[in-house]
Design a protein around this motif. Sequence first.
Motif, PDB file in Angstrom:
ATOM      1  N   LEU A 230       0.833  -1.199   0.000  1.00 27.93           N
ATOM      2  CA  LEU A 230       0.000   0.000   0.000  1.00 27.93           C
ATOM      3  C   LEU A 230       0.869   1.250   0.000  1.00 27.93           C
ATOM      4  O   LEU A 230       1.880   1.311   0.702  1.00 27.93           O
ATOM      5  CB  LEU A 230      -0.900   0.029   1.242  1.00 27.93           C
ATOM      6  CG  LEU A 230      -1.908  -1.103   1.399  1.00 27.93           C
ATOM      7  CD1 LEU A 230      -2.690  -0.918   2.693  1.00 27.93           C
ATOM      8  CD2 LEU A 230      -2.850  -1.182   0.217  1.00 27.93           C
ATOM      9  N   TYR A 231       0.447   2.224  -0.801  1.00 28.98           N
ATOM     10  CA  TYR A 231       1.072   3.544  -0.803  1.00 28.98           C
ATOM     11  C   TYR A 231      -0.002   4.574  -0.477  1.00 28.98           C
ATOM     12  O   TYR A 231      -1.192   4.248  -0.392  1.00 28.98           O
ATOM     13  CB  TYR A 231       1.707   3.839  -2.163  1.00 28.98           C
ATOM     14  CG  TYR A 231       2.894   2.945  -2.492  1.00 28.98           C
ATOM     15  CD1 TYR A 231       4.178   3.282  -2.075  1.00 28.98           C
ATOM     16  CD2 TYR A 231       2.723   1.769  -3.219  1.00 28.98           C
ATOM     17  CE1 TYR A 231       5.268   2.466  -2.364  1.00 28.98           C
ATOM     18  CE2 TYR A 231       3.806   0.937  -3.513  1.00 28.98           C
ATOM     19  CZ  TYR A 231       5.073   1.298  -3.087  1.00 28.98           C
ATOM     20  OH  TYR A 231       6.145   0.486  -3.374  1.00 28.98           O
ATOM     21  N   GLU A 232       0.402   5.824  -0.296  1.00 25.05           N
ATOM     22  CA  GLU A 232      -0.556   6.882   0.040  1.00 25.05           C
ATOM     23  C   GLU A 232      -0.535   7.972  -1.021  1.00 25.05           C
ATOM     24  O   GLU A 232       0.527   8.421  -1.457  1.00 25.05           O
ATOM     25  CB  GLU A 232      -0.237   7.510   1.400  1.00 25.05           C
ATOM     26  CG  GLU A 232      -0.760   6.731   2.574  1.00 25.05           C
ATOM     27  CD  GLU A 232      -0.650   7.521   3.865  1.00 25.05           C
ATOM     28  OE1 GLU A 232      -0.533   8.776   3.802  1.00 25.05           O
ATOM     29  OE2 GLU A 232      -0.687   6.900   4.940  1.00 25.05           O
ATOM     30  N   ALA A 233      -1.752   8.413  -1.400  1.00 31.43           N
ATOM     31  CA  ALA A 233      -1.862   9.571  -2.278  1.00 31.43           C
ATOM     32  C   ALA A 233      -1.674  10.843  -1.454  1.00 31.43           C
ATOM     33  O   ALA A 233      -1.572  10.805  -0.224  1.00 31.43           O
ATOM     34  CB  ALA A 233      -3.233   9.574  -2.960  1.00 31.43           C
ATOM     35  N   LYS A 234      -1.655  11.976  -2.124  1.00 32.18           N
ATOM     36  CA  LYS A 234      -1.414  13.256  -1.456  1.00 32.18           C
ATOM     37  C   LYS A 234      -2.472  13.555  -0.396  1.00 32.18           C
ATOM     38  O   LYS A 234      -2.184  14.202   0.623  1.00 32.18           O
ATOM     39  CB  LYS A 234      -1.386  14.371  -2.504  1.00 32.18           C
ATOM     40  CG  LYS A 234      -0.989  15.736  -1.962  1.00 32.18           C
ATOM     41  CD  LYS A 234      -0.902  16.748  -3.102  1.00 32.18           C
ATOM     42  CE  LYS A 234      -0.464  18.113  -2.581  1.00 32.18           C
ATOM     43  NZ  LYS A 234      -0.352  19.107  -3.690  1.00 32.18           N
ATOM     44  N   ASP A 235      -3.702  13.074  -0.617  1.00 34.27           N
ATOM     45  CA  ASP A 235      -4.798  13.331   0.315  1.00 34.27           C
ATOM     46  C   ASP A 235      -4.913  12.253   1.391  1.00 34.27           C
ATOM     47  O   ASP A 235      -5.866  12.228   2.161  1.00 34.27           O
ATOM     48  CB  ASP A 235      -6.123  13.458  -0.429  1.00 34.27           C
ATOM     49  CG  ASP A 235      -6.436  12.244  -1.290  1.00 34.27           C
ATOM     50  OD1 ASP A 235      -5.565  11.354  -1.407  1.00 34.27           O
ATOM     51  OD2 ASP A 235      -7.548  12.174  -1.842  1.00 34.27           O
ATOM     52  N   GLY A 236      -3.947  11.348   1.446  1.00 39.02           N
ATOM     53  CA  GLY A 236      -3.946  10.318   2.474  1.00 39.02           C
ATOM     54  C   GLY A 236      -4.684   9.047   2.096  1.00 39.02           C
ATOM     55  O   GLY A 236      -4.663   8.080   2.879  1.00 39.02           O
ATOM     56  N   ARG A 237      -5.336   9.027   0.919  1.00 40.23           N
ATOM     57  CA  ARG A 237      -6.029   7.806   0.512  1.00 40.23           C
ATOM     58  C   ARG A 237      -5.020   6.690   0.276  1.00 40.23           C
ATOM     59  O   ARG A 237      -3.979   6.895  -0.370  1.00 40.23           O
ATOM     60  CB  ARG A 237      -6.832   8.024  -0.782  1.00 40.23           C
ATOM     61  CG  ARG A 237      -8.042   8.905  -0.647  1.00 40.23           C
ATOM     62  CD  ARG A 237      -9.088   8.368   0.310  1.00 40.23           C
ATOM     63  NE  ARG A 237      -9.600   7.057  -0.019  1.00 40.23           N
ATOM     64  CZ  ARG A 237     -10.702   6.834  -0.757  1.00 40.23           C
ATOM     65  NH1 ARG A 237     -11.370   7.865  -1.266  1.00 40.23           N
ATOM     66  NH2 ARG A 237     -11.126   5.610  -0.976  1.00 40.23           N
TER      67      ARG A 237
END
Length: 312
Positions: A230-237
């Motif tokens: 899992l990685y995170e997008a800029k908005d934390g998703r």
Amino acid sequence: MSNAFDSDLSGRTILDCSAGWPGPFMGRLLMEKGARIVKVENPKRDDVARTVGGHYDWLNENKEVRKLDLTSAEGKAAFASLVHTADGLIEGFRPKARLKIGLDEETLLSINPRLCIVSLVGYPEDGPLKDRPGHEINYQALSGLSSIFNGMAGLAVSDFFTGYEGALAMVSALDHLARNDDALGKRIVLSIYGVSQKIQWPLINDYKETGIVPVHGETIFTGGLPCHRLYEAKDGRKISVGPIENVFWNRLCDLLGTTEIKDQGHAKGDEAKEVIRIMQNAFGQKVWAEWEPIFAENDCCVEVVKDYSELF
């Protein structure tokens, strides 16, 4: 539920003498394939699935429920009548309790020699823990599952996998009887603890070969590989990234502008940490709403993590 295979067990009657999750889940699986399931319950004690979690209604939906005291003469007689005409039986008692209420193999097969019995026991019957009580959290703990999840798994993994294996065993036994008129019934024993270890076979095999104890965050299933984590997008998703095949990984690198780490999706150790850092930095440049159309148009095995409020 309905599908093309619902009639496979049509005409079969299975007695579900279990409580809780694994046995009733197995019974539900067989019911979904067309079997008639008769749930035999102790009138003096609530099924634990009623009092813990409130899952009883779903697990036992559309089953016929019979309240029978298997320690009384009346209850034993009524139960013997059910056993006499049944095709299969599910139970999950410990040895002494099983014998006390007449769910032992000898008693059941004396009533119906062609009965297929599946016993879902906690621990192996030939082991030192055979008389010990237990539940999901205990099986996860003793089998090693808790260690690789770094805590509780979040689902009754041990119970449900055992339910699936039990259903497969029952179907196989019933099929054997259907093909052989002179075949006799038998008892099949599945240990929930044993199934808990069986489903860990990739990690257990790796450990036996390398001597390295698997820990959360360092296995293929918990984020140890850059191409499966899992990685995170800029908005934390949270974003699930699973391009195990090199063609998908390299396509992802092209889209993210991380071409310097092409062919490194399976990196390990310090190299993996650097690849993961580069990937996380790239994903962190956009919010998911910006990433979504990109991955909708490009096959990379990338999907957003959804919670129940989005799904249901």
